[in-house]
Write a protein that holds these residues in place. Structure first.
Motif, PDB file in Angstrom:
ATOM      1  N   LYS A  45     -28.881 -31.823 -15.948  1.00 30.80           N
ATOM      2  CA  LYS A  45     -29.868 -31.510 -16.976  1.00 30.80           C
ATOM      3  C   LYS A  45     -31.212 -32.028 -16.494  1.00 30.80           C
ATOM      4  O   LYS A  45     -31.342 -33.198 -16.135  1.00 30.80           O
ATOM      5  N   GLN A  46     -32.205 -31.131 -16.459  1.00 31.74           N
ATOM      6  CA  GLN A  46     -33.563 -31.506 -16.087  1.00 31.74           C
ATOM      7  C   GLN A  46     -34.452 -31.120 -17.248  1.00 31.74           C
ATOM      8  O   GLN A  46     -34.500 -29.950 -17.629  1.00 31.74           O
ATOM      9  N   ASP A  47     -35.160 -32.090 -17.790  1.00 30.82           N
ATOM     10  CA  ASP A  47     -35.951 -31.911 -19.005  1.00 30.82           C
ATOM     11  C   ASP A  47     -35.008 -31.426 -20.110  1.00 30.82           C
ATOM     12  O   ASP A  47     -34.085 -32.124 -20.458  1.00 30.82           O
ATOM     13  N   SER A  48     -35.194 -30.235 -20.622  1.00 31.35           N
ATOM     14  CA  SER A  48     -34.303 -29.734 -21.675  1.00 31.35           C
ATOM     15  C   SER A  48     -33.421 -28.595 -21.177  1.00 31.35           C
ATOM     16  O   SER A  48     -32.708 -27.977 -21.961  1.00 31.35           O
ATOM     17  N   ALA A  49     -33.440 -28.305 -19.881  1.00 31.69           N
ATOM     18  CA  ALA A  49     -32.681 -27.190 -19.319  1.00 31.69           C
ATOM     19  C   ALA A  49     -31.493 -27.694 -18.504  1.00 31.69           C
ATOM     20  O   ALA A  49     -31.554 -28.751 -17.867  1.00 31.69           O
ATOM     21  N   TYR A  50     -30.418 -26.907 -18.521  1.00 33.25           N
ATOM     22  CA  TYR A  50     -29.229 -27.203 -17.724  1.00 33.25           C
ATOM     23  C   TYR A  50     -29.193 -26.277 -16.515  1.00 33.25           C
ATOM     24  O   TYR A  50     -29.637 -25.131 -16.579  1.00 33.25           O
ATOM     25  N   TYR A  51     -28.632 -26.804 -15.424  1.00 34.30           N
ATOM     26  CA  TYR A  51     -28.519 -26.042 -14.193  1.00 34.30           C
ATOM     27  C   TYR A  51     -27.152 -26.280 -13.568  1.00 34.30           C
ATOM     28  O   TYR A  51     -26.616 -27.385 -13.640  1.00 34.30           O
ATOM     29  N   ILE A  52     -26.623 -25.233 -12.953  1.00 30.72           N
ATOM     30  CA  ILE A  52     -25.477 -25.391 -12.061  1.00 30.72           C
ATOM     31  C   ILE A  52     -26.059 -25.472 -10.661  1.00 30.72           C
ATOM     32  O   ILE A  52     -26.811 -24.595 -10.236  1.00 30.72           O
ATOM     33  N   ILE A  53     -25.742 -26.556  -9.969  1.00 29.50           N
ATOM     34  CA  ILE A  53     -26.180 -26.744  -8.587  1.00 29.50           C
ATOM     35  C   ILE A  53     -25.002 -26.343  -7.699  1.00 29.50           C
ATOM     36  O   ILE A  53     -23.909 -26.888  -7.828  1.00 29.50           O
ATOM     37  N   ALA A  54     -25.230 -25.372  -6.824  1.00 24.12           N
ATOM     38  CA  ALA A  54     -24.186 -24.884  -5.920  1.00 24.12           C
ATOM     39  C   ALA A  54     -24.595 -25.176  -4.484  1.00 24.12           C
ATOM     40  O   ALA A  54     -25.728 -24.919  -4.091  1.00 24.12           O
ATOM     41  N   THR A  55     -23.653 -25.704  -3.714  1.00 24.39           N
ATOM     42  CA  THR A  55     -23.889 -26.001  -2.307  1.00 24.39           C
ATOM     43  C   THR A  55     -22.810 -25.320  -1.470  1.00 24.39           C
ATOM     44  O   THR A  55     -21.623 -25.457  -1.765  1.00 24.39           O
ATOM     45  N   VAL A  56     -23.231 -24.585  -0.463  1.00 22.96           N
ATOM     46  CA  VAL A  56     -22.301 -23.941   0.461  1.00 22.96           C
ATOM     47  C   VAL A  56     -22.428 -24.626   1.812  1.00 22.96           C
ATOM     48  O   VAL A  56     -23.532 -24.928   2.268  1.00 22.96           O
ATOM     49  N   ARG A  57     -21.281 -24.921   2.428  1.00 25.33           N
ATOM     50  CA  ARG A  57     -21.232 -25.444   3.783  1.00 25.33           C
ATOM     51  C   ARG A  57     -20.439 -24.426   4.602  1.00 25.33           C
ATOM     52  O   ARG A  57     -19.296 -24.123   4.280  1.00 25.33           O
ATOM     53  N   SER A  58     -21.073 -23.914   5.639  1.00 22.69           N
ATOM     54  CA  SER A  58     -20.480 -22.836   6.415  1.00 22.69           C
ATOM     55  C   SER A  58     -21.081 -22.837   7.805  1.00 22.69           C
ATOM     56  O   SER A  58     -22.015 -23.587   8.092  1.00 22.69           O
ATOM     57  N   ASP A  59     -20.567 -21.953   8.658  1.00 20.66           N
ATOM     58  CA  ASP A  59     -21.163 -21.842   9.990  1.00 20.66           C
ATOM     59  C   ASP A  59     -22.302 -20.834  10.010  1.00 20.66           C
ATOM     60  O   ASP A  59     -23.049 -20.766  10.975  1.00 20.66           O
ATOM     61  N   ARG A  60     -22.474 -20.025   8.920  1.00 22.28           N
ATOM     62  CA  ARG A  60     -23.574 -19.054   8.926  1.00 22.28           C
ATOM     63  C   ARG A  60     -24.050 -18.600   7.548  1.00 22.28           C
ATOM     64  O   ARG A  60     -25.025 -17.879   7.463  1.00 22.28           O
ATOM     65  N   MET A  61     -23.416 -18.975   6.457  1.00 19.89           N
ATOM     66  CA  MET A  61     -23.810 -18.489   5.133  1.00 19.89           C
ATOM     67  C   MET A  61     -24.911 -19.344   4.511  1.00 19.89           C
ATOM     68  O   MET A  61     -24.856 -20.567   4.573  1.00 19.89           O
ATOM     69  N   ASN A  62     -25.906 -18.675   3.928  1.00 18.02           N
ATOM     70  CA  ASN A  62     -27.026 -19.324   3.251  1.00 18.02           C
ATOM     71  C   ASN A  62     -27.300 -18.603   1.941  1.00 18.02           C
ATOM     72  O   ASN A  62     -27.087 -17.398   1.834  1.00 18.02           O
ATOM     73  N   PHE A  63     -27.838 -19.330   0.966  1.00 17.05           N
ATOM     74  CA  PHE A  63     -28.299 -18.686  -0.257  1.00 17.05           C
ATOM     75  C   PHE A  63     -29.580 -17.912   0.032  1.00 17.05           C
ATOM     76  O   PHE A  63     -30.383 -18.317   0.880  1.00 17.05           O
ATOM     77  N   LEU A  64     -29.770 -16.815  -0.681  1.00 17.86           N
ATOM     78  CA  LEU A  64     -31.033 -16.097  -0.626  1.00 17.86           C
ATOM     79  C   LEU A  64     -32.086 -16.925  -1.348  1.00 17.86           C
ATOM     80  O   LEU A  64     -31.761 -17.791  -2.159  1.00 17.86           O
ATOM     81  N   ASN A  65     -33.386 -16.660  -1.102  1.00 18.21           N
ATOM     82  CA  ASN A  65     -34.438 -17.413  -1.797  1.00 18.21           C
ATOM     83  C   ASN A  65     -34.290 -17.310  -3.308  1.00 18.21           C
ATOM     84  O   ASN A  65     -34.504 -18.269  -4.027  1.00 18.21           O
ATOM     85  N   GLU A  66     -33.951 -16.130  -3.787  1.00 18.61           N
ATOM     86  CA  GLU A  66     -33.663 -15.931  -5.207  1.00 18.61           C
ATOM     87  C   GLU A  66     -32.267 -15.340  -5.301  1.00 18.61           C
ATOM     88  O   GLU A  66     -32.076 -14.139  -5.102  1.00 18.61           O
ATOM     89  N   SER A  67     -31.290 -16.192  -5.571  1.00 16.50           N
ATOM     90  CA  SER A  67     -29.888 -15.795  -5.573  1.00 16.50           C
ATOM     91  C   SER A  67     -29.405 -15.463  -6.978  1.00 16.50           C
ATOM     92  O   SER A  67     -30.033 -15.813  -7.976  1.00 16.50           O
ATOM     93  N   THR A  68     -28.255 -14.800  -7.030  1.00 16.80           N
ATOM     94  CA  THR A  68     -27.595 -14.476  -8.288  1.00 16.80           C
ATOM     95  C   THR A  68     -26.174 -15.013  -8.247  1.00 16.80           C
ATOM     96  O   THR A  68     -25.493 -14.897  -7.229  1.00 16.80           O
ATOM     97  N   MET A  69     -25.743 -15.602  -9.361  1.00 16.56           N
ATOM     98  CA  MET A  69     -24.363 -16.053  -9.510  1.00 16.56           C
ATOM     99  C   MET A  69     -23.765 -15.286 -10.680  1.00 16.56           C
ATOM    100  O   MET A  69     -24.335 -15.277 -11.765  1.00 16.56           O
ATOM    101  N   LYS A  70     -22.637 -14.624 -10.437  1.00 14.67           N
ATOM    102  CA  LYS A  70     -21.910 -13.949 -11.502  1.00 14.67           C
ATOM    103  C   LYS A  70     -20.591 -14.676 -11.689  1.00 14.67           C
ATOM    104  O   LYS A  70     -19.884 -14.939 -10.713  1.00 14.67           O
ATOM    105  N   ILE A  71     -20.284 -14.982 -12.958  1.00 17.40           N
ATOM    106  CA  ILE A  71     -19.062 -15.693 -13.295  1.00 17.40           C
ATOM    107  C   ILE A  71     -18.300 -14.864 -14.322  1.00 17.40           C
ATOM    108  O   ILE A  71     -18.868 -14.435 -15.322  1.00 17.40           O
TER     109      ILE A  71
END
Length: 166
Positions: A45-71
């Protein structure tokens, strides 16, 4: 030379043990394949907003600058989250095979996804599928039983209680 390898082994053990002490939930996916990765999620929680922080560890995968998560939950609800990259880096190590040292590089990329308390409540029913937009390809994982949903909900409750108990 023996002392050098002992230092490498000790460093790798610390590297793998350190993330397990944090309040995260995660999984490994296709660990031996070229597109394999290790994912970790946490709720903050930062200020009044909640965030999911996602970290990927891989040999080549990176998040895009503006990523999308679908659940997709086990109740068949679909949550779409927009996120931004907040960090990245790489680590290099070597694996000894016989008398040859094989170089291994691991890339780490972290993104934060804004999520509402109502959407976090929906995670309590469990996560059946997650899709993250990444480069060079999207990460998608389907679960037969919940691995991350209830844990993320518990992390949300801890973040909420931490703020309430100031």
């Amino acid at each position: 030379m023996k002392r050098f390898f002992q230092h490498i082994i000790a460093s790798l053990l610390l590297l793998f043990a350190y993330p397990s002490m944090a309040q995260t939930v995660g999984y490994s996916y296709k660990a031996l394949a070229a597109e394999g990765c290790s994912m970790e999620y946490s709720v903050v929680k930062q200020d009044s907003a909640y965030y999911i922080i996602a970290t990927v560890r891989s040999d080549r995968m990176n998040f895009l600058n503006e990523s999308t998560m679908k659940i997709r939950t086990f109740n068949d609800d679909v949550i779409t989250l927009k996120g931004k990259v907040i960090g990245g880096g790489s680590q290099s190590a070597g694996i000894v095979s016989g008398y040859i040292v094989i170089p291994v590089t691991e890339i780490s990329s972290t993104a934060q996804f804004a999520i509402t308390p109502e959407e976090l409540e929906m995670l309590n029913s469990g996560v059946s599928k997650v899709r993250l937009s990444m480069t060079p390809m999207d990460h998608e994982r389907t679960f037969k039983k919940d691995k991350i949903g209830k844990k993320l909900y518990q992390l949300y409750l801890k973040a909420k209680a931490k703020d309430d108990n100031f």
